[in-house]
Write a protein that holds these residues in place. Structure first.
Motif, PDB file in Angstrom:
ATOM      1  N   TYR A  13     -39.918 -85.513-103.089  1.00  0.00           N
ATOM      2  CA  TYR A  13     -39.016 -84.372-103.187  1.00  0.00           C
ATOM      3  C   TYR A  13     -39.546 -83.284-102.265  1.00  0.00           C
ATOM      4  O   TYR A  13     -40.678 -82.837-102.421  1.00  0.00           O
ATOM      5  CB  TYR A  13     -38.970 -83.839-104.616  1.00  0.00           C
ATOM      6  N   PHE A  14     -38.736 -82.871-101.313  1.00  0.00           N
ATOM      7  CA  PHE A  14     -39.097 -81.768-100.430  1.00  0.00           C
ATOM      8  C   PHE A  14     -38.381 -80.527-100.921  1.00  0.00           C
ATOM      9  O   PHE A  14     -37.147 -80.509-100.983  1.00  0.00           O
ATOM     10  CB  PHE A  14     -38.681 -82.068 -98.980  1.00  0.00           C
ATOM     11  N   ILE A  72     -44.107 -84.307-104.982  1.00  0.00           N
ATOM     12  CA  ILE A  72     -43.367 -83.103-104.613  1.00  0.00           C
ATOM     13  C   ILE A  72     -44.066 -82.486-103.409  1.00  0.00           C
ATOM     14  O   ILE A  72     -45.262 -82.210-103.445  1.00  0.00           O
ATOM     15  CB  ILE A  72     -43.296 -82.106-105.784  1.00  0.00           C
ATOM     16  N   CYS A  73     -43.322 -82.313-102.334  1.00  0.00           N
ATOM     17  CA  CYS A  73     -43.849 -81.727-101.105  1.00  0.00           C
ATOM     18  C   CYS A  73     -43.207 -80.358-100.908  1.00  0.00           C
ATOM     19  O   CYS A  73     -41.983 -80.252-100.863  1.00  0.00           O
ATOM     20  CB  CYS A  73     -43.522 -82.617 -99.904  1.00  0.00           C
ATOM     21  N   LYS A  74     -44.030 -79.357-100.799  1.00  0.00           N
ATOM     22  CA  LYS A  74     -43.524 -78.000-100.583  1.00  0.00           C
ATOM     23  C   LYS A  74     -43.644 -77.666 -99.101  1.00  0.00           C
ATOM     24  O   LYS A  74     -44.704 -77.849 -98.511  1.00  0.00           O
ATOM     25  CB  LYS A  74     -44.310 -76.996-101.412  1.00  0.00           C
ATOM     26  N   ILE A  75     -42.536 -77.209 -98.542  1.00  0.00           N
ATOM     27  CA  ILE A  75     -42.523 -76.821 -97.128  1.00  0.00           C
ATOM     28  C   ILE A  75     -41.931 -75.421 -97.002  1.00  0.00           C
ATOM     29  O   ILE A  75     -41.183 -74.977 -97.877  1.00  0.00           O
ATOM     30  CB  ILE A  75     -41.743 -77.833 -96.248  1.00  0.00           C
ATOM     31  N   PRO A  76     -42.245 -74.723 -95.919  1.00  0.00           N
ATOM     32  CA  PRO A  76     -41.673 -73.380 -95.721  1.00  0.00           C
ATOM     33  C   PRO A  76     -40.153 -73.461 -95.542  1.00  0.00           C
ATOM     34  O   PRO A  76     -39.624 -74.452 -95.032  1.00  0.00           O
ATOM     35  CB  PRO A  76     -42.329 -72.887 -94.435  1.00  0.00           C
ATOM     36  N   PRO A  84     -46.476 -83.778 -90.092  1.00  0.00           N
ATOM     37  CA  PRO A  84     -47.442 -84.718 -90.670  1.00  0.00           C
ATOM     38  C   PRO A  84     -46.967 -85.353 -91.975  1.00  0.00           C
ATOM     39  O   PRO A  84     -47.267 -86.514 -92.247  1.00  0.00           O
ATOM     40  CB  PRO A  84     -48.700 -83.866 -90.897  1.00  0.00           C
ATOM     41  N   LEU A  85     -46.189 -84.617 -92.757  1.00  0.00           N
ATOM     42  CA  LEU A  85     -45.681 -85.164 -94.016  1.00  0.00           C
ATOM     43  C   LEU A  85     -44.704 -86.311 -93.774  1.00  0.00           C
ATOM     44  O   LEU A  85     -44.843 -87.391 -94.336  1.00  0.00           O
ATOM     45  CB  LEU A  85     -44.991 -84.057 -94.827  1.00  0.00           C
ATOM     46  N   VAL A  86     -43.710 -86.072 -92.934  1.00  0.00           N
ATOM     47  CA  VAL A  86     -42.674 -87.072 -92.688  1.00  0.00           C
ATOM     48  C   VAL A  86     -43.248 -88.285 -91.945  1.00  0.00           C
ATOM     49  O   VAL A  86     -42.927 -89.430 -92.270  1.00  0.00           O
ATOM     50  CB  VAL A  86     -41.484 -86.460 -91.910  1.00  0.00           C
ATOM     51  N   PHE A  87     -44.133 -88.065 -90.987  1.00  0.00           N
ATOM     52  CA  PHE A  87     -44.693 -89.177 -90.236  1.00  0.00           C
ATOM     53  C   PHE A  87     -45.691 -89.985 -91.065  1.00  0.00           C
ATOM     54  O   PHE A  87     -45.941 -91.148 -90.769  1.00  0.00           O
ATOM     55  CB  PHE A  87     -45.307 -88.697 -88.921  1.00  0.00           C
ATOM     56  N   LYS A  88     -46.237 -89.390 -92.111  1.00  0.00           N
ATOM     57  CA  LYS A  88     -47.102 -90.128 -93.024  1.00  0.00           C
ATOM     58  C   LYS A  88     -46.258 -90.966 -93.990  1.00  0.00           C
ATOM     59  O   LYS A  88     -46.566 -92.122 -94.267  1.00  0.00           O
ATOM     60  CB  LYS A  88     -47.990 -89.166 -93.814  1.00  0.00           C
ATOM     61  N   PRO A 116     -35.487 -79.639 -91.269  1.00  0.00           N
ATOM     62  CA  PRO A 116     -36.665 -80.220 -90.609  1.00  0.00           C
ATOM     63  C   PRO A 116     -36.897 -81.682 -90.986  1.00  0.00           C
ATOM     64  O   PRO A 116     -37.201 -82.510 -90.128  1.00  0.00           O
ATOM     65  CB  PRO A 116     -37.826 -79.343 -91.091  1.00  0.00           C
ATOM     66  N   VAL A 117     -36.739 -82.000 -92.266  1.00  0.00           N
ATOM     67  CA  VAL A 117     -36.981 -83.367 -92.734  1.00  0.00           C
ATOM     68  C   VAL A 117     -35.968 -84.334 -92.114  1.00  0.00           C
ATOM     69  O   VAL A 117     -36.336 -85.399 -91.622  1.00  0.00           O
ATOM     70  CB  VAL A 117     -36.954 -83.418 -94.280  1.00  0.00           C
ATOM     71  N   CYS A 118     -34.701 -83.958 -92.125  1.00  0.00           N
ATOM     72  CA  CYS A 118     -33.666 -84.811 -91.538  1.00  0.00           C
ATOM     73  C   CYS A 118     -33.833 -84.929 -90.025  1.00  0.00           C
ATOM     74  O   CYS A 118     -33.652 -86.008 -89.459  1.00  0.00           O
ATOM     75  CB  CYS A 118     -32.276 -84.288 -91.871  1.00  0.00           C
ATOM     76  N   GLY A 119     -34.174 -83.831 -89.384  1.00  0.00           N
ATOM     77  CA  GLY A 119     -34.405 -83.867 -87.935  1.00  0.00           C
ATOM     78  C   GLY A 119     -35.538 -84.816 -87.577  1.00  0.00           C
ATOM     79  O   GLY A 119     -35.439 -85.599 -86.623  1.00  0.00           O
ATOM     80  N   LEU A 120     -36.603 -84.778 -88.352  1.00  0.00           N
ATOM     81  CA  LEU A 120     -37.731 -85.679 -88.108  1.00  0.00           C
ATOM     82  C   LEU A 120     -37.384 -87.121 -88.458  1.00  0.00           C
ATOM     83  O   LEU A 120     -37.809 -88.059 -87.772  1.00  0.00           O
ATOM     84  CB  LEU A 120     -38.957 -85.207 -88.886  1.00  0.00           C
ATOM     85  N   GLY A 121     -36.598 -87.314 -89.505  1.00  0.00           N
ATOM     86  CA  GLY A 121     -36.116 -88.658 -89.833  1.00  0.00           C
ATOM     87  C   GLY A 121     -35.260 -89.223 -88.712  1.00  0.00           C
ATOM     88  O   GLY A 121     -35.370 -90.397 -88.343  1.00  0.00           O
ATOM     89  N   PHE A 122     -34.412 -88.372 -88.143  1.00  0.00           N
ATOM     90  CA  PHE A 122     -33.584 -88.781 -87.011  1.00  0.00           C
ATOM     91  C   PHE A 122     -34.452 -89.120 -85.798  1.00  0.00           C
ATOM     92  O   PHE A 122     -34.182 -90.073 -85.072  1.00  0.00           O
ATOM     93  CB  PHE A 122     -32.588 -87.668 -86.672  1.00  0.00           C
ATOM     94  N   LEU A 123     -35.526 -88.355 -85.615  1.00  0.00           N
ATOM     95  CA  LEU A 123     -36.463 -88.634 -84.519  1.00  0.00           C
ATOM     96  C   LEU A 123     -37.131 -89.994 -84.706  1.00  0.00           C
ATOM     97  O   LEU A 123     -37.269 -90.762 -83.744  1.00  0.00           O
ATOM     98  CB  LEU A 123     -37.512 -87.520 -84.431  1.00  0.00           C
TER      99      LEU A 123
END
Length: 162
Positions: A18-19, A48-52, A77-81, A97-104
């Motif tokens: 959960y982000f 649970i991952c807390k992000i800004p 680092p969270l998404v790539f891990k 950010p999470v979706c953008g990195l997932g798309f990457l």
């Protein structure tokens, strides 16, 4: 989002990540409540991952560029891990950010991450800023109002998740 997750077979989706925004205490307690309500043998593992926050309500678009870049850098680092199989998200800018990195990950052929975006219940006539961005990144784009489906050809209408 939690309404959607109540119908999820937690045993098939584990571990779950959960982000949430680092300042969001309401979602934190609701996630813990949901996870505790699931029977222990069906629960599986969750984190649970807390992000800004990428953008706070009424923040100018110019300054939100910088806060979003910070949130992306923090999330890398969270998404790539984790390297998720599926990202299920809704309206808040925290998902950008999470979706953008997932798309990457998908475009770099690292992992075929499926992105499912569910537009907020309160968006009846227009898309949220997150929705306008994720319309181009999501594999599945879901709306909860038929009049919004009529405007957005690519959207799937599921009705209200109340």
């Amino acid at each position: 989002m939690l309404r959607l997750l109540q119908g999820l077979n937690f045993k098939n989706y584990t571990p779950r990540y959960y982000f949430i925004a680092s300042s969001d205490t309401t979602s934190l307690s609701k996630i813990k409540e949901l996870e505790q309500s699931v029977e222990k043998h069906k629960q599986g593992e969750y984190h649970i991952c807390k992000i800004p926050r990428s953008r706070v309500v009424n923040q100018s678009y110019i300054t939100s560029i910088f806060t979003t870049l910070y949130a992306i850098l923090y999330s890398i680092p969270l998404v790539f891990k984790i390297v998720p199989d599926l990202i299920l998200c809704n309206g808040p800018g925290t998902c950008i950010p999470v979706c953008g990195l997932g798309f990457l990950l998908k475009t770099l052929f690292i992992k075929d991450v499926k992105i499912v975006f569910v537009e907020s219940f309160c968006r009846t006539r227009t898309l949220s800023l997150s929705g306008k961005i994720l319309l181009y990144l999501a594999d599945v784009f879901v709306v909860q109002w038929m009049c919004l489906k009529d405007r957005i050809q690519r959207a799937d209408y599921i009705g209200q998740l109340m």
